[in-house]
Scaffold this motif. Structure first.
Motif, PDB file in Angstrom:
ATOM      1  N   ILE A  53       0.852  -1.186   0.000  1.00  0.00           N
ATOM      2  CA  ILE A  53       0.000   0.000   0.000  1.00  0.00           C
ATOM      3  C   ILE A  53       0.890   1.238   0.000  1.00  0.00           C
ATOM      4  N   LEU A  97       1.019   5.625  -0.021  1.00  0.00           N
ATOM      5  CA  LEU A  97       0.313   6.879   0.234  1.00  0.00           C
ATOM      6  C   LEU A  97       1.251   8.024  -0.101  1.00  0.00           C
ATOM      7  N   TRP A 108       1.353  12.366  -0.849  1.00  0.00           N
ATOM      8  CA  TRP A 108       0.626  13.628  -0.828  1.00  0.00           C
ATOM      9  C   TRP A 108       1.576  14.787  -1.134  1.00  0.00           C
ATOM     10  N   LEU A 120      -3.576   7.335  -3.141  1.00  0.00           N
ATOM     11  CA  LEU A 120      -3.558   6.087  -2.387  1.00  0.00           C
ATOM     12  C   LEU A 120      -3.524   4.940  -3.391  1.00  0.00           C
ATOM     13  N   TRP A 170      -2.542   0.587  -4.243  1.00  0.00           N
ATOM     14  CA  TRP A 170      -2.422  -0.785  -3.720  1.00  0.00           C
ATOM     15  C   TRP A 170      -1.986  -1.695  -4.858  1.00  0.00           C
TER      16      TRP A 170
END
Length: 676
Positions: A600, A602, A604, A627, A629
């Motif tokens: 996963i 993430l 930003w 996000l 996966w």
């Protein structure tokens, strides 16, 4: 009917390339799954990324004597950018502002505008800078984003090697070799603004020395919004296909052939003047037809480890058909370069170039934009020489060079530079440079007539405001002084600092030429002229920090102060104030990427852009979040949110061409990428 024809062309583009991808008795693909990129590299390895834009030869990023920033494929993937302009937001010192759904204003170190004319943009060695108005039609530039290997962004002059228009910077978009894109890649998705997009790429090999890839892609972008929140009716549809073949004919000879075709339409609302007194204005919604194609061939011959030859040629065709203007353009370009050493201290590179471009514009009594003459062909001849001198081997290097060009607008231009680089040890690089660069005149500078509102009352009746080209318009000139420091603070942290002072002369402005009645109607004529001078200073700082193996930070800050002065009487109508206030004094961005367990991710990014008083745009802060996966190594699912901190905000406004003023909306999209 136009949309139906364009839809058919888009469909044939995609089907044709997809069909070619699976035609013929080719060998079974041996390479599949994850493709090589820079995502797993450490900070030390990132500092050693091979780059080619600064000296036209491969060298380490840490050893470049200039302000060069590299946007890697992993940076693009993590940012969620679906187009090249949005990817460029990551580069410090580059101003990127969205005007509407399909139009951007992009520049480096100031002078931003829809047709920013001091930034040279290349894609795999092919110039995509238009000699029509100067600048780049960003709505026509695209490729499979996954096929981009890296984007090298030079802030500051690059004219000694790349020639005219590389005044404030050079952007070099470099795609992957065919060997690195084997197998099948499928990607697609959609969202609130990116209504639907998809692409397919297939790579295989003819034998162990020859590899190829083909691709096709399509997207449909929704309209932006007006300041009151209503639909701006500026939707954007585009289809594109292309191929690349790399053939290692021997250990010393590499041949590359690549090409693209595209077709699409852009909705746009223009504010037009009526050609009948008292010349009222009315809004006209138009569908702009854009299509074109290009074909490039390159031969690279390796003589020795330090000596090589390269010969490149390309043909480019474009068409842009709008209610206010229509242009066909054909360009042929050939370039030769030779690199060789002399003794143990001199590394010489020299080259020759030729370009011919021919345009055909609408030859009618259209009232908005006219070129006189309606058709024109121009030639460009060039030669360059650069010598990299090792004053102290591996410690102190002096680079001297110059570019000589002759163009049909302003004649001969000379663009020399000198760069000094000191490397006290492997972690520190200090450099300084003095350079001269020019922005050569464009077709519009000499030949345009652009009718605008408002309409002025005169004793002879109402008069239309008209911007006129000037056959005596000369090149714009720059003397640039730069100083930089690049350091690897730790194996997990790096810092890059660049300072500059630019001295500009003969910059384009608008001179009031009085009333004219030829051709009718009556005009208050504003003549393009070399009537501005000025200076700018500032700097950029960029930092990369690898906190852990799964957590990385990237931050940058840019400062710019630009002052322009009229050197003619009467003074410039409004150009100096627009130039000063169309680029932000301050820009700041910070990004963080996390790789969590279970594959996963993430990511930003937060960006701050200062106010733009010339176009009435307040400062703003935006945040993008991605996000992702990977349930399997060859499958990725991602959800991306863009401009999440407000419902909508302006970033720029139309300037010379009167279209609607729009704003950028908050948006969310999902994307699936599958390789096999």
């Amino acid at each position: 009917m136009r949309r139906q024809k364009l839809s058919l062309r888009l469909l044939l583009t995609a089907v044709g390339f997809a069909g070619f991808a699976y035609a013929g008795p080719l060998r079974t693909v041996e390479v599949a799954g994850a493709e090589p990129d820079f995502g797993s590299l450490t900070i030390e390895e990132l500092m050693r990324i091979p780059v080619t834009s600064f000296s036209k030869r491969e060298e380490k990023l840490s050893e470049v004597p200039g302000a060069l920033y590299v946007i890697t494929q992993d940076d693009i993937r993590r940012s969620g950018a679906l187009n090249i302009p949005d990817a460029l937001r990551m580069a410090p010192g580059v101003q990127v502002a969205r005007v509407d759904a399909h139009t951007w204003a992009i520049s480096a170190r100031g002078f931003n505008d829809v047709f920013a004319n001091k930034l040279l943009v290349l894609q795999d060695g092919r110039s995509i800078y238009t000699p029509l108005f100067s600048g780049v039609f960003w709505d026509m530039q695209d490729t499979m984003m996954k096929d981009i290997d890296r984007i090298e962004v030079i802030r500051g002059p690059g004219a000694t090697l790349w020639g005219a228009n590389a005044v404030n910077g050079v952007i070099n978009i470099i795609t992957k070799k065919a060997r690195d894109t084997q197998g099948v890649l499928l990607s697609g998705g959609g969202g609130t603004e990116e209504i639907g997009f998809g692409g397919v790429r297939y790579g295989d090999k003819f034998n162990d020395q020859a590899y190829f890839r083909v691709y096709a892609k399509y997207f449909n972008r929704d309209a932006s919004v007006l300041p009151n929140g209503e639909d701006a009716d500026d939707r954007w549809h585009m289809g594109r296909g292309g191929f690349r073949i790399d053939w290692d004919a021997s250990d010393r000879n590499l041949f590359t052939v690549q090409g693209d075709i595209y077709a699409g339409w852009l909705d746009q609302t223009f504010t037009r003047l009526s050609p009948v007194p008292p010349y009222p204005t009315n809004d006209v919604t138009d569908t702009i037809d854009v299509h074109g194609g290009n074909l490039l061939g390159r031969w690279t011959h390796t003589i020795s480890e330090e000596s090589s030859l390269a010969l490149q040629a390309y043909y480019d065709h474009t068409l842009r058909d709008a209610v206010i203007f229509r242009e066909h353009r054909d360009t042929f370009d050939a370039d030769f370069q030779h690199r060789f050493p002399i003794g143990g201290r001199n590394d010489i590179i020299w080259g020759l170039g030729y370009r011919f471009t021919y345009d055909r514009t609408r030859d009618t009594d259209d009232f908005d934009v006219l070129m006189d003459p309606a058709e024109r062909g121009t030639q460009l001849f060039s030669a360059f020489l650069q010598d990299e001198i090792a004053l102290l081997p591996k410690r102190l290097t002096l680079t001297l060079g110059t570019k000589l060009e002759h163009n049909d607008f302003t004649g001969f231009e000379v663009q020399p530079s000198g760069r000094l680089m000191w490397t006290p040890n492997a972690r520190h690089t200090i450099w300084g440079a003095v350079s001269r660069a020019v922005r050569s005149a464009a077709r519009a500078d000499h030949n345009v007539r652009l009718n605008q509102h408002p309409v002025f009352p005169t004793p002879f009746g109402p008069a239309v405001t008209s911007i006129r080209g000037n056959p005596e318009f000369d090149a714009e000139r720059l003397i640039a002084y730069e100083l930089g420091y690049r350091v690897q603070l730790h194996k997990s942290a790096s810092l890059d600092l660049a300072l500059f002072y630019n001295d500009y002369d003969d910059v384009r402005g608008l001179r009031n030429a009085g009333l004219m009645n030829s051709p009718p109607p009556l005009h208050v004529a504003l003549l393009l002229d070399n009537m501005l001078e000025g200076e700018s200073y500032g700097g950029e700082i960029a930092a990369n920090v690898q906190v852990t193996e799964w957590w990385r930070w990237r931050a940058s800050y840019s400062y710019l102060d630009l002052q322009m002065h009229s050197k003619a009487t009467p003074p410039d109508v409004n150009g100096e104030h627009f130039i000063e206030g169309a680029s932000p004094h301050h820009q700041f961005s910070i990004a963080s990427g996390f790789d969590f367990p279970a594959n996963i991710g993430l990511d930003w990014t937060v960006r701050y852009v200062d106010t733009l008083p010339a176009v009435d745009v307040p400062s703003y802060v935006t945040m993008d979040v991605r996000l992702s996966w990977r349930p399997k190594p060859n499958l990725e699912v991602a959800v991306v949110g863009l401009n999440l901190l407000d419902n909508q905000h302006p970033e720029f406004r139309p300037t010379s061409i009167h279209t609607q003023r729009t704003e950028v909306e908050r948006s969310v999209y999902g994307k699936v990428t599958w390789r096999f």
